[in-house]
Design a protein around this motif. Sequence first.
Motif, PDB file in Angstrom:
ATOM      1  N   GLU A 167      88.112  15.572  72.187  1.00 20.85           N
ATOM      2  CA  GLU A 167      89.303  15.767  73.326  1.00 20.85           C
ATOM      3  C   GLU A 167      90.634  15.758  72.645  1.00 20.85           C
ATOM      4  O   GLU A 167      91.301  16.648  72.608  1.00 20.85           O
ATOM      5  CB  GLU A 167      89.038  14.444  74.495  1.00 20.85           C
ATOM      6  CG  GLU A 167      87.937  14.399  75.146  1.00 20.85           C
ATOM      7  CD  GLU A 167      87.879  15.716  76.253  1.00 20.85           C
ATOM      8  OE1 GLU A 167      88.877  16.338  76.398  1.00 20.85           O
ATOM      9  OE2 GLU A 167      86.978  15.768  76.953  1.00 20.85           O
ATOM     10  N   ARG A 168      90.697  14.873  71.633  1.00 17.55           N
ATOM     11  CA  ARG A 168      91.870  14.877  70.613  1.00 17.55           C
ATOM     12  C   ARG A 168      92.045  16.266  70.132  1.00 17.55           C
ATOM     13  O   ARG A 168      93.339  16.851  69.932  1.00 17.55           O
ATOM     14  CB  ARG A 168      92.306  13.666  70.058  1.00 17.55           C
ATOM     15  CG  ARG A 168      93.345  13.656  69.101  1.00 17.55           C
ATOM     16  CD  ARG A 168      93.353  12.193  68.254  1.00 17.55           C
ATOM     17  NE  ARG A 168      92.372  12.462  67.037  1.00 17.55           N
ATOM     18  CZ  ARG A 168      92.682  13.201  65.959  1.00 17.55           C
ATOM     19  NH1 ARG A 168      93.279  13.969  65.923  1.00 17.55           N
ATOM     20  NH2 ARG A 168      91.695  13.074  65.143  1.00 17.55           N
ATOM     21  N   LEU A 169      90.973  16.468  69.257  1.00 12.94           N
ATOM     22  CA  LEU A 169      90.847  17.859  68.467  1.00 12.94           C
ATOM     23  C   LEU A 169      91.471  19.140  69.464  1.00 12.94           C
ATOM     24  O   LEU A 169      92.091  20.089  68.926  1.00 12.94           O
ATOM     25  CB  LEU A 169      89.623  17.958  67.813  1.00 12.94           C
ATOM     26  CG  LEU A 169      89.259  17.156  66.804  1.00 12.94           C
ATOM     27  CD1 LEU A 169      87.983  17.010  66.250  1.00 12.94           C
ATOM     28  CD2 LEU A 169      90.383  17.297  65.563  1.00 12.94           C
ATOM     29  N   ILE A 170      90.905  19.140  70.668  1.00 13.29           N
ATOM     30  CA  ILE A 170      91.118  20.196  71.506  1.00 13.29           C
ATOM     31  C   ILE A 170      92.815  20.125  72.161  1.00 13.29           C
ATOM     32  O   ILE A 170      93.318  21.297  72.082  1.00 13.29           O
ATOM     33  CB  ILE A 170      90.221  19.985  72.816  1.00 13.29           C
ATOM     34  CG1 ILE A 170      88.824  20.187  72.562  1.00 13.29           C
ATOM     35  CG2 ILE A 170      90.697  20.939  73.980  1.00 13.29           C
ATOM     36  CD1 ILE A 170      87.993  19.965  73.752  1.00 13.29           C
ATOM     37  N   THR A 171      93.296  19.135  72.082  1.00  9.90           N
ATOM     38  CA  THR A 171      94.679  18.729  72.558  1.00  9.90           C
ATOM     39  C   THR A 171      95.299  19.231  71.370  1.00  9.90           C
ATOM     40  O   THR A 171      96.455  19.990  71.674  1.00  9.90           O
ATOM     41  CB  THR A 171      95.037  17.264  72.841  1.00  9.90           C
ATOM     42  OG1 THR A 171      94.037  16.787  74.018  1.00  9.90           O
ATOM     43  CG2 THR A 171      96.346  17.062  73.356  1.00  9.90           C
ATOM     44  N   GLU A 172      94.913  18.933  69.976  1.00 14.42           N
ATOM     45  CA  GLU A 172      95.690  19.294  68.765  1.00 14.42           C
ATOM     46  C   GLU A 172      95.728  20.691  68.643  1.00 14.42           C
ATOM     47  O   GLU A 172      96.367  21.220  67.769  1.00 14.42           O
ATOM     48  CB  GLU A 172      95.539  18.390  67.901  1.00 14.42           C
ATOM     49  CG  GLU A 172      95.879  16.928  68.000  1.00 14.42           C
ATOM     50  CD  GLU A 172      95.351  15.848  67.078  1.00 14.42           C
ATOM     51  OE1 GLU A 172      94.721  16.376  65.931  1.00 14.42           O
ATOM     52  OE2 GLU A 172      95.854  14.659  66.951  1.00 14.42           O
ATOM     53  N   GLY A 173      94.641  21.419  69.066  1.00 15.45           N
ATOM     54  CA  GLY A 173      94.526  22.742  68.954  1.00 15.45           C
ATOM     55  C   GLY A 173      93.749  22.912  67.795  1.00 15.45           C
ATOM     56  O   GLY A 173      93.489  24.026  67.140  1.00 15.45           O
ATOM     57  N   LYS A 174      92.965  21.851  67.260  1.00 20.58           N
ATOM     58  CA  LYS A 174      92.226  22.049  66.055  1.00 20.58           C
ATOM     59  C   LYS A 174      90.731  22.451  66.597  1.00 20.58           C
ATOM     60  O   LYS A 174      90.039  22.617  65.518  1.00 20.58           O
ATOM     61  CB  LYS A 174      92.326  20.750  65.303  1.00 20.58           C
ATOM     62  CG  LYS A 174      93.585  20.436  64.678  1.00 20.58           C
ATOM     63  CD  LYS A 174      93.628  19.197  63.896  1.00 20.58           C
ATOM     64  CE  LYS A 174      94.676  18.763  63.106  1.00 20.58           C
ATOM     65  NZ  LYS A 174      94.668  17.671  62.564  1.00 20.58           N
ATOM     66  N   LEU A 175      90.346  22.495  67.748  1.00 23.02           N
ATOM     67  CA  LEU A 175      89.160  22.689  68.180  1.00 23.02           C
ATOM     68  C   LEU A 175      89.400  23.917  69.269  1.00 23.02           C
ATOM     69  O   LEU A 175      90.083  23.444  70.315  1.00 23.02           O
ATOM     70  CB  LEU A 175      88.559  21.654  68.795  1.00 23.02           C
ATOM     71  CG  LEU A 175      87.139  21.894  69.487  1.00 23.02           C
ATOM     72  CD1 LEU A 175      85.909  22.413  68.498  1.00 23.02           C
ATOM     73  CD2 LEU A 175      86.383  20.510  70.127  1.00 23.02           C
ATOM     74  N   VAL A 176      89.037  25.167  68.993  1.00 23.98           N
ATOM     75  CA  VAL A 176      89.348  26.197  69.861  1.00 23.98           C
ATOM     76  C   VAL A 176      88.168  26.943  70.103  1.00 23.98           C
ATOM     77  O   VAL A 176      87.099  27.372  69.228  1.00 23.98           O
ATOM     78  CB  VAL A 176      90.305  27.163  69.384  1.00 23.98           C
ATOM     79  CG1 VAL A 176      91.699  26.289  69.169  1.00 23.98           C
ATOM     80  CG2 VAL A 176      89.997  27.820  67.922  1.00 23.98           C
ATOM     81  N   SER A 177      88.132  27.665  71.345  1.00 33.69           N
ATOM     82  CA  SER A 177      87.098  28.463  71.892  1.00 33.69           C
ATOM     83  C   SER A 177      87.625  29.318  73.005  1.00 33.69           C
ATOM     84  O   SER A 177      88.461  29.424  73.715  1.00 33.69           O
ATOM     85  CB  SER A 177      85.876  27.741  72.575  1.00 33.69           C
ATOM     86  OG  SER A 177      84.863  28.320  73.006  1.00 33.69           O
TER      87      SER A 177
END
Length: 195
Positions: A167-177
Amino acid sequence: MLNNWVVMPTCLPTVLRRCRMCTSERFRPNGKFRVNAHHKLLDAWLLALCTACGDTAKLTLLERVNVRSIRPELLDRMHDNDPALAAELLQDPAVRRRNRIALDWDNAWRLDTGGPDHLDREGGFPCSNEAGSLGKIDVSVRFAARIPVRPVRLIAEGCGLSRAEVERLITEGKLVSAVRLSGKLSGDFTFLLKR
């Protein structure tokens, strides 16, 4: 380099439906069919057993259908109690709607990330390939069956991370889809993880 993950069923899902004999709402399909002939008309059911009392529920597949209108290979598969056919029919929205059932996929699937033990536990990254060492992985997730799963859970399991970390990686933009990663998905998707 693209990593390919597959969400695979390990068994038939639990059928959610009220039992007429007890208070349970869970049935375990056993992959058995019952076919009954009435002259030139056929009825066919998929059988499921109540997980509490063992009562049998018949999930209607065919009702008073002319024998000539049924493909012979379908009828053969029913007579042979083909488990692949049972899985296929349980996923058919028309069958679920007709029988007023839902499916529970808990403990009925697994994630195959293609690695020898599926995870590089020390680094928390799947595979120890060049993409992982560069700090980026590009992953294609394919569903072998329509199994509703939260992408956050799949990514956490596949990468050896906690769900909070994902969830943190998604928020930081490091996990994108290209698809929304919150909620549940049952269709193929891709994501890019930058570390």
